[in-house]
Scaffold this motif. Structure first.
Motif, mmCIF file in Angstrom:
data_model
loop_
_atom_site.group_PDB
_atom_site.id
_atom_site.type_symbol
_atom_site.label_atom_id
_atom_site.label_comp_id
_atom_site.label_asym_id
_atom_site.label_seq_id
_atom_site.Cartn_x
_atom_site.Cartn_y
_atom_site.Cartn_z
ATOM 1 N N PHE A 623 0.837 -1.198 0.000
ATOM 2 C CA PHE A 623 0.000 0.000 0.000
ATOM 3 C C PHE A 623 0.876 1.254 0.000
ATOM 4 O O PHE A 623 0.580 2.250 -0.688
ATOM 5 C CB PHE A 623 -0.908 -0.005 1.232
ATOM 6 N N ALA A 624 1.955 1.238 0.790
ATOM 7 C CA ALA A 624 2.856 2.391 0.840
ATOM 8 C C ALA A 624 3.509 2.626 -0.512
ATOM 9 O O ALA A 624 3.656 3.762 -0.970
ATOM 10 C CB ALA A 624 3.903 2.178 1.925
ATOM 11 N N GLU A 625 3.930 1.524 -1.189
ATOM 12 C CA GLU A 625 4.533 1.658 -2.510
ATOM 13 C C GLU A 625 3.529 2.242 -3.502
ATOM 14 O O GLU A 625 3.906 2.917 -4.462
ATOM 15 C CB GLU A 625 4.998 0.291 -3.008
ATOM 16 N N GLY A 626 2.270 1.994 -3.295
ATOM 17 C CA GLY A 626 1.247 2.513 -4.192
ATOM 18 C C GLY A 626 0.866 3.953 -3.909
ATOM 19 O O GLY A 626 -0.068 4.459 -4.529
ATOM 20 N N GLY A 627 1.533 4.589 -2.967
ATOM 21 C CA GLY A 627 1.275 5.980 -2.677
ATOM 22 C C GLY A 627 0.244 6.194 -1.595
ATOM 23 O O GLY A 627 -0.206 7.334 -1.387
ATOM 24 N N TRP A 628 -0.142 5.177 -0.901
ATOM 25 C CA TRP A 628 -1.111 5.290 0.179
ATOM 26 C C TRP A 628 -0.392 5.611 1.479
ATOM 27 O O TRP A 628 0.642 5.009 1.788
ATOM 28 C CB TRP A 628 -1.902 3.981 0.343
ATOM 29 N N ARG A 629 -0.971 6.520 2.213
ATOM 30 C CA ARG A 629 -0.459 6.751 3.573
ATOM 31 C C ARG A 629 -0.929 5.575 4.434
ATOM 32 O O ARG A 629 -2.117 5.412 4.684
ATOM 33 C CB ARG A 629 -0.970 8.071 4.129
ATOM 34 N N THR A 630 0.000 4.778 4.833
ATOM 35 C CA THR A 630 -0.314 3.485 5.444
ATOM 36 C C THR A 630 0.258 3.415 6.848
ATOM 37 O O THR A 630 1.394 3.840 7.096
ATOM 38 C CB THR A 630 0.251 2.333 4.594
ATOM 39 N N VAL A 631 -0.521 2.845 7.760
ATOM 40 C CA VAL A 631 -0.040 2.574 9.108
ATOM 41 C C VAL A 631 -0.197 1.069 9.358
ATOM 42 O O VAL A 631 -1.226 0.469 9.057
ATOM 43 C CB VAL A 631 -0.809 3.386 10.165
ATOM 44 N N LEU A 632 0.853 0.470 9.876
ATOM 45 C CA LEU A 632 0.865 -0.952 10.225
ATOM 46 C C LEU A 632 0.866 -1.059 11.741
ATOM 47 O O LEU A 632 1.801 -0.574 12.398
ATOM 48 C CB LEU A 632 2.099 -1.646 9.630
ATOM 49 N N VAL A 633 -0.179 -1.694 12.304
ATOM 50 C CA VAL A 633 -0.335 -1.810 13.754
ATOM 51 C C VAL A 633 -0.009 -3.236 14.163
ATOM 52 O O VAL A 633 -0.645 -4.189 13.685
ATOM 53 C CB VAL A 633 -1.769 -1.451 14.195
ATOM 54 N N ASP A 634 0.995 -3.385 15.016
ATOM 55 C CA ASP A 634 1.352 -4.704 15.562
ATOM 56 C C ASP A 634 0.465 -4.950 16.783
ATOM 57 O O ASP A 634 0.832 -4.626 17.911
ATOM 58 C CB ASP A 634 2.833 -4.750 15.930
ATOM 59 N N ALA A 635 -0.728 -5.526 16.549
ATOM 60 C CA ALA A 635 -1.672 -5.784 17.633
ATOM 61 C C ALA A 635 -1.543 -7.203 18.184
ATOM 62 O O ALA A 635 -2.376 -7.633 18.997
ATOM 63 C CB ALA A 635 -3.101 -5.557 17.148
#
Length: 807
Positions: A623-635
């Motif tokens: 998603f980040a490579e596609g230009g999306w502002r992405t957050v990954l949550v380690d839940a």
């Protein structure tokens, strides 16, 4: 597996329903069967299973082939011989005897006779089939071998010859004899056997088996086939066996013995008929003598008395007086008929009184004139003759069979029907007819009495005696002629069956041939290997096929992540395939979530080791490579490690934010990619999983949705507790990671049933760690022929290098 959607998504079932917000285009989820169709369906699954167990199938095939080759050396070839018998009995106009030449037995009777022990035991004793040498070459030693049928000991024997002496012993140690070569061998065992020295030699060991003749008969009967078709006069015999079992000699001897017994049965039947006719002739002769005596005595008594001697032909005259022509003759005829009917009624009553369910006086009934000659008694006479015939056949059959045999039982049943039903009913009917006839004649005589009162009773009596003599004479002459013809038929009787074709030993065996055994072994091994591979595949609980996701679990396939070998030297083509796989996964996730809204997705799996963390981190990178502002949550607050993957500290993190000890900005970590932000798990403790179900977690998702375009949450496995369910509720969307060869399908199905009861949209399954080079997943692979040209960036930084991690 049906997916229960949040209120904003209507519909339920194994396939997600399209969602159409106001003024927006509907989101159409893929058909749950799409994965199965792409993979080739059931056929592709079978081929994949065979590829997985191919070495097992090959091993079974090799073992079966070796077993078949060994079997060709152990099994003795069997030969099949055929013979044909012809039934020569005939009836109707071709019959030349005094009795109708009916068939001796019906079709089933011939078959039963062919399989009777009287034939089998005779053939076994004639050919010594109870004797089986261990080696065919030793057969010459047993010439002249016979059994003492009164007493012998069956079993396995060994004859050892050393020089001029021999020793005979059995396997169980009951018999042990010694003697000089040339003496009788096996006298204690019940053998009549004296082999010569020229046959035995000096040093030799001969092993053989002696069976009970009835056991040998049963063995032959199992191998004997009898075919007699309806309406045919040909009996086809077939017998299979090894050369030592002498099938051709056995079948020929069987046919000869059958012809001999069939001839004996026919002769016995004819002899019985002769005895019956002789008895009837003797009774008729005595009756003739009685009639002659009665007439002579009466004429002697009335010789001096006036007699009626003026009876003339109708119309003749005597002394000018013309007799009344019809009345005179008719009166005597009617009177005689009345006396005959009365006498026969008395005799018939005595006969009926003597009839029992097991006895019918045939001879007595047939001597009654009206029974013997009246047309009205034709049916009764036929039934009496049939009864006599069946009694004769029963006696003949009982000489060969027991009462439990079907032929004897059928004959007894026919006799019972005649004796208890047919004949008594016919006797009563005929008596009624005679009584009616007597009444009619009485009326006629009473009418004519006034006209004939002057005729002396002596003339009537004399005429009656003369008629009785004539009847007795006629009956005697008839029985005498029939008896003479029956005696001639008995002496010239020939069997009703003869051998048409003799059995000949074929050159080639028909069973246990080497090529057939080897082919059967190969075919059986292949079938066993395929069946075992199919069984192992069907009983395997692990996830292996796309159809299990679409069919068994009811999930759409969002994407397929190929398996990549561990190590630094990974080919660019395989890395490019992984990148393209996550690009396709990113696209499917984007359009599987609610349209016109930001992506909020929880990534989980049924159990540990399925690779959910790998998928979550690489999906976030995509998603980040596609230009999306992405957050990954380690839940994954139990075993999460995403901070190590991105080389970030674990604290402060999600746990501190949920506890309220750290603000949101403090727990966010920037990564090597400008569009990717990481929220680590934080400091772990026992109460940490409970924080995921608090409103604070939903507030976090809402806050992140304002700042980011895509929120990817890595959750614990569904089997680890309620953590994943709480996180899925917070994100409202969840994707299930299934790892090929690892995920337990039954466990996944049970966990998805729990998700169905929550306001969660299960958008599909992500298949991880599968081989896309061939087999059922080949249609999910990336075409390397259309790869990115040199100089373009292929690999997203960071997590792609950890594809082999299975968490």
């Amino acid at each position: 597996m049906s997916a229960s959607l949040p209120p904003a998504l209507p519909g339920s079932g194994s396939a997600l329903q399209p969602y159409a917000p106001a003024g927006g285009a509907p989101v159409v989820y893929r058909d749950p069967g799409a994965g199965e169709q792409a993979g080739g369906g059931e056929l592709a699954r079978i081929l994949s299973a065979l590829n997985r167990f191919k070495w097992l199938v090959v091993g079974i095939l090799v073992a079966g082939t070796v077993a078949g080759v060994l079997a060709t050396r152990l099994l003795t070839p069997e030969y099949q011989v055929q013979s044909t018998l012809l039934l020569t009995s005939s009836g109707g106009s071709e019959s030349r005897g005094p009795l109708r030449d009916d068939a001796l037995l019906d079709a089933q009777g011939w078959k039963d006779l062919l399989k009777a022990y009287s034939i089998a035991d005779s053939v076994v004793m004639q050919l010594a089939l109870y004797l089986q040498p261990a080696r065919a070459a030793d057969s010459v030693v047993f010439r002249g071998f016979q059994l003492n049928r009164g007493r012998f000991y069956p079993g396995d024997y060994t004859l050892e010859v050393e020089g001029a002496r021999w020793t005979l012993s059995d396997k169980v140690g009951v018999i042990r004899e010694e003697g000089v070569v040339g003496d009788s061998v096996g006298r204690r065992a019940g053998f009549y056997w004296r082999p010569t020295k020229a046959v035995l030699g000096d040093d030799r060991t001969v092993k053989f088996q002696v069976r009970i003749p009835r056991e040998a008969s049963n063995d032959i009967l199992k191998r004997l086939s009898v075919d007699l078709r309806e309406g045919s006069n040909l009996i086809a015999l077939s017998l299979s066996g090894t050369p030592q079992q002498k099938p051709a000699e056995t079948l020929n001897a069987w046919g000869e013995q059958f012809v001999r017994i069939a001839g004996d049965l026919k002769t016995a039947r004819m002899s019985q008929y002769v005895r019956i006719l002789t008895a009837q002739r003797a009774e008729a002769e005595q009756r003739l003598r009685d009639a002659e005596f009665q007439l002579t005595r009466y004429r002697t008594q009335v010789i001096t008395l006036p007699s009626e001697g003026l009876a003339m032909k109708p119309g003749a005259t005597s002394g000018g007086i013309e007799l009344r022509e019809p009345v005179f003759d008719q009166y005597f005829k009617d009177r005689y008929e009345l006396q005959t009917v009365q006498r026969d009624l008395q005799a018939l009553d005595r006969a009926i009184a003597s009839v029992t369910p097991t006895s019918v006086p045939i001879e007595g009934l047939l001597t009654i004139p009206t029974v013997a000659g009246d047309p009205g008694a034709m049916t009764l006479r036929e039934s009496l003759n049939e009864l006599a015939k069946r009694q004769t056949e029963l006696r003949v059959l009982r000489e060969r069979f027991t009462d439990s045999n079907k032929v004897v039982r059928d004959q007894l049943y026919g006799l019972e029907q005649l004796q208890t039903r047919a004949i008594p009913e016919q006797l009563r009917a005929f008596r009624t007819e005679l009584a009616r006839r007597q009444s009619t004649v009485n009326t006629t005589i009473a009418k004519a009495t006034s006209e004939l009162q002057g005729i002396p009773q002596r003339s009537i009596q004399q005429e009656a005696l003369r008629r009785e003599l004539d009847n007795a004479t006629q009956l005697y002459l008839s029985l005498q002629a029939r008896s003479a013809e029956a005696e001639l038929s008995e002496k010239s009787a020939i069997p009703d069956v003869r051998i048409l074709d003799q059995a000949v030993m074929p050159l080639e065996p028909s069973k246990n041939t080497a090529p057939r055994i080897i082919l059967m072994a190969i075919g059986g091994s292949v079938a066993l290997g395929l069946a075992l591979a199919f069984l192992l595949d069907r009983t395997d609980r692990r996830f292996r096929y796309p159809s299990q996701a679409t069919g068994d679990l009811g999930l759409q396939i969002l994407g397929v992540v190929p398996e990549v070998e561990q190590g630094r030297h990974v080919s660019p083509e395989k890395v490019a395939g992984v990148v393209e796989a996550f690009r396709e996964l990113r696209m499917n996730v984007k359009y599987s979530c609610m349209p016109n809204q930001k992506v909020t997705l929880a990534v989980t799996s049924p159990g540990p080791g399925d690779g959910k963390s790998l998928v979550a981190s690489n999906l976030a990178l995509s998603f980040a490579e596609g230009g999306w502002r992405t957050v990954l949550v380690d839940a994954d607050l139990r075993r999460g490690f995403l901070n190590e993957t991105f080389a970030q500290p674990s604290t402060p993190g999600l746990i501190e934010y949920l506890e309220g000890t750290s603000p949101l900005a403090e727990v966010q970590r920037t990564t090597h990619h400008a569009n990717l932000t990481l929220i680590p798990g934080g400091t772990r403790h026992r109460r940490a999983p409970e924080l995921l179900a608090t409103p604070r977690m939903q507030e976090l998702v809402a806050a992140l949705s304002r700042d980011f375009d895509a929120i990817i949450v890595d959750t614990p496995p569904l089997g680890a507790g309620s953590d994943a369910y709480a996180l899925a509720t917070a994100t409202t969307n969840v994707a299930i990671v299934l790892r090929g060869g690892t995920t337990d399908v039954r466990m996944a199905k049970a966990k998805l049933e729990t998700l169905d009861r929550l306001p969660v949209a299960v958008i599909g399954a992500i298949l991880n760690g599968v081989q896309t080079t061939d087999g059922i997943y080949q249609y999910y692979s990336y075409d390397t022929k259309y790869a990115i040209t040199a100089g373009e960036e292929v690999e997203p930084a960071g997590a792609v290098g950890r594809l082999g991690d299975g968490r």
